[in-house]
Design a protein around this motif. Structure first.
Motif, mmCIF file in Angstrom:
data_model
loop_
_atom_site.group_PDB
_atom_site.id
_atom_site.type_symbol
_atom_site.label_atom_id
_atom_site.label_comp_id
_atom_site.label_asym_id
_atom_site.label_seq_id
_atom_site.Cartn_x
_atom_site.Cartn_y
_atom_site.Cartn_z
ATOM 1 N N UNK A 95 -14.745 57.931 28.229
ATOM 2 C CA UNK A 95 -14.350 56.550 27.960
ATOM 3 C C UNK A 95 -13.209 56.499 26.946
ATOM 4 N N UNK A 96 -13.264 57.367 25.944
ATOM 5 C CA UNK A 96 -12.190 57.384 24.960
ATOM 6 C C UNK A 96 -10.875 57.859 25.586
ATOM 7 N N UNK A 97 -10.956 58.791 26.516
ATOM 8 C CA UNK A 97 -9.755 59.280 27.201
ATOM 9 C C UNK A 97 -9.088 58.142 27.972
ATOM 10 N N UNK A 105 1.932 52.252 23.212
ATOM 11 C CA UNK A 105 2.359 53.269 22.249
ATOM 12 C C UNK A 105 2.233 52.777 20.815
ATOM 13 N N UNK A 106 2.371 51.477 20.610
ATOM 14 C CA UNK A 106 2.234 50.922 19.266
ATOM 15 C C UNK A 106 0.873 50.265 19.061
ATOM 16 N N UNK A 107 -0.113 50.697 19.857
ATOM 17 C CA UNK A 107 -1.447 50.106 19.790
ATOM 18 C C UNK A 107 -2.403 50.891 18.922
ATOM 19 N N UNK A 108 -3.602 50.324 18.750
ATOM 20 C CA UNK A 108 -4.630 50.961 17.931
ATOM 21 C C UNK A 108 -6.001 50.671 18.502
ATOM 22 N N UNK A 109 -6.978 51.496 18.103
ATOM 23 C CA UNK A 109 -8.358 51.322 18.536
ATOM 24 C C UNK A 109 -9.262 51.387 17.318
ATOM 25 N N UNK A 110 -10.299 50.537 17.313
ATOM 26 C CA UNK A 110 -11.225 50.418 16.198
ATOM 27 C C UNK A 110 -12.640 50.490 16.747
ATOM 28 N N UNK A 111 -13.465 51.356 16.150
ATOM 29 C CA UNK A 111 -14.810 51.629 16.671
ATOM 30 C C UNK A 111 -15.831 51.467 15.555
#
Length: 500
Positions: A95-97, A105-111
């Motif tokens: 799922x992370x892949x 490209x200028x994005x982010x992920x928060x978990x």
């Protein structure tokens, strides 16, 4: 770089490639509001849903927030949260892949996670996103009341792990309030207004910034052990401008930081309950829209609001593939962001859909008053449909041209394509190469020898391109030499259609 090992890891590395592409089927009766709204609520397994989204949204998501099952060994009603450690990692890795592929490209992920898996998960994410792209570990004070049993720690925090896709991501400031300005004053009536003294010491050893300063009275001020925070040229300019002054005894310098220059405040890694809410607050927000049992650990709207403030702007696309009771979609909607949410099982209908329907209608809970929310917009409800290809690799006969076109475009270029109905066999031009699809009578002739077959007659009717061409079709009567001379690479459907 070291990586995390777990049982079946090698199989999990291949899981995304083995996950089938599925159609997304709209359910009109569960959609709500503006029919042209870009927001999507998807019911289905999130691994397959993420794969289904790739052809259309790869590289387009600005911010991802997920609140996955915590693997706490406590039997949640809506999730199997009693997974063994290796099984949990096996669930999360593919799922992370896919989530990384969806990020811009200028994005982010928060978990959000707790201590059961957060530290193992960070090692996994270092591998998926790159250790250099780790933004930080925010500690969220999710509870203010003591709980538990004597002899055990009362847990009052969760982790929020942040990663960027690349160094083009910009972490945005938070808004300032009067509380953040209490250290600013104007004891010397500086015309620039209130100021505070800033740290002049460098936190790293910088030998090129190790120089001594001579005070007006002649006293020599030695440089800090690691050097100043600024070059000698900067020091001289700011002293001339009155931004650097000396203490009364001329033993130290004072660098002025002006309130007028502060547009916002830098996000910190400690988020307190009074600022971003608690789990108890989140439960009250959800209970306003649904009855009966729901997730035990929903997230408050104020927590999601802060994450979206530091990582996105109005109009950006937000994704939550564990959307639960719909909080991320609700906050994104109220803050003027586009959003996609995925939830498995009937609670996509019973929990998330009623919550998001109420948001469209203008509900006034959560952050509504703070952001001036009055309602509007809409969302489309989708369910995962049949596979694009069957187990023998044949194209699903029910698939529409635009869906197959989006799949081929993504497989060839790695970029996303709109799902809007298309009326041209020319899918687009990427890096100088034009891509065409002859399928399902796009040229108005559904016979095998007609519009789906590449012939000289069909080629003459295609939109022109001065350069290399890739053409997909059911077959061709042109020789390989002829194709090469025309700059055409022919690919046969479905044999040459591949997954990415």
């Amino acid at each position: 770089m070291p990586w995390l090992e777990w049982h079946n890891r090698n199989d999990d590395l291949k899981a995304t490639a083995k996950t089938p592409y599925r159609l997304l089927q709209p359910i009109q009766s569960l959609s709500h509001g503006d029919e042209d709204a870009p927001n999507m609520l998807i019911q289905g397994d999130n691994l397959e849903a993420l794969k289904a989204l790739l052809p259309y949204y790869a590289g387009q998501v600005k911010c991802i927030f997920i609140d996955p099952p915590y693997n706490t060994k406590s039997a949640f009603e809506h999730y199997d949260d009693n997974l063994e450690h290796a099984q949990w990692l096996s669930m999360m890795y593919p799922r992370m892949v896919l989530l990384r592929e969806l990020l811009s490209e200028d994005g982010s992920i928060w978990i959000t996670l707790d201590d059961n898996e957060a530290h193992y998960f960070k090692v996994m994410c270092d591998e998926v996103f790159g250790r250099k792209n780790f933004l930080g570990n925010i500690v969220w004070n999710h509870s203010v009341q003591s709980k538990g049993y004597s002899g055990k720690l009362s847990v009052h925090h969760n982790h929020v792990l942040g990663y960027r896709k690349s160094d083009t991501f910009e972490l945005l400031d938070l808004p300032r309030t009067d509380e953040h300005n209490v250290n600013y004053s104007n004891p010397d009536n500086d015309p620039r207004g209130p100021w505070r003294s800033g740290d002049v010491r460098n936190s790293l050893v910088r030998r090129n910034l190790m120089y001594d300063i001579k005070a007006p009275g002649g006293n020599i001020i030695k440089h800090p052990p690691k050097g100043w925070r600024f070059s000698k040229e900067t020091y001289e300019r700011e002293r001339e401008e009155g931004k650097i002054i000396f203490s009364a005894d001329e033993t130290r310098i004072i660098r002025k930081i002006y309130l007028a220059d502060q547009d916002g405040r830098v996000p910190e890694t400690l988020w307190f309950a009074q600022d971003v809410g608690t789990t108890r607050e989140a439960n009250k927000e959800v209970r306003a829209f649904v009855e009966g049992d729901f997730f035990e650990t929903p997230k408050p709207e104020r927590l999601i609001e802060r994450i979206l403030r530091i990582s996105s702007k109005p109009g950006d696309l937000i994704l939550d593939s564990f959307i639960g009771s719909g909080t991320t979609g609700a906050v994104a909607h109220k803050m003027g962001r586009r959003w996609i949410g995925v939830e498995v099982g009937e609670h996509a209908k019973d929990l998330a859909q009623p919550r998001l329907r109420a948001v469209v209608d203008g509900e006034q809970g959560g952050i509504s008053e703070a952001v001036g929310w009055q309602g509007g917009g809409g969302f489309r409800f989708y369910q995962l449909g049949p596979k694009v290809f069957d187990d023998q690799g044949r194209i699903n006969p029910d698939i529409k041209f635009e869906h197959l076109a989006a799949h081929i475009w993504f497989a060839e270029t790695g970029t996303a394509r709109s799902t809007r109905a298309m009326k041209s066999p020319l899918l687009g031009v990427h890096n100088g190469t034009a891509y065409y699809l002859l399928y399902n009578g796009i040229l108005g002739d559904k016979t095998l020898a007609g519009g789906n077959m590449l012939t000289m007659k069909v080629l003459a009717g295609l939109p022109k391109h001065d350069g290399p061409m890739v053409i997909y079709g059911e077959g061709t009567n042109m020789t390989n030499d002829r194709l090469r001379s025309l700059g055409i690479k022919f690919k046969k459907t479905p044999n040459d259609i591949r997954a990415r």
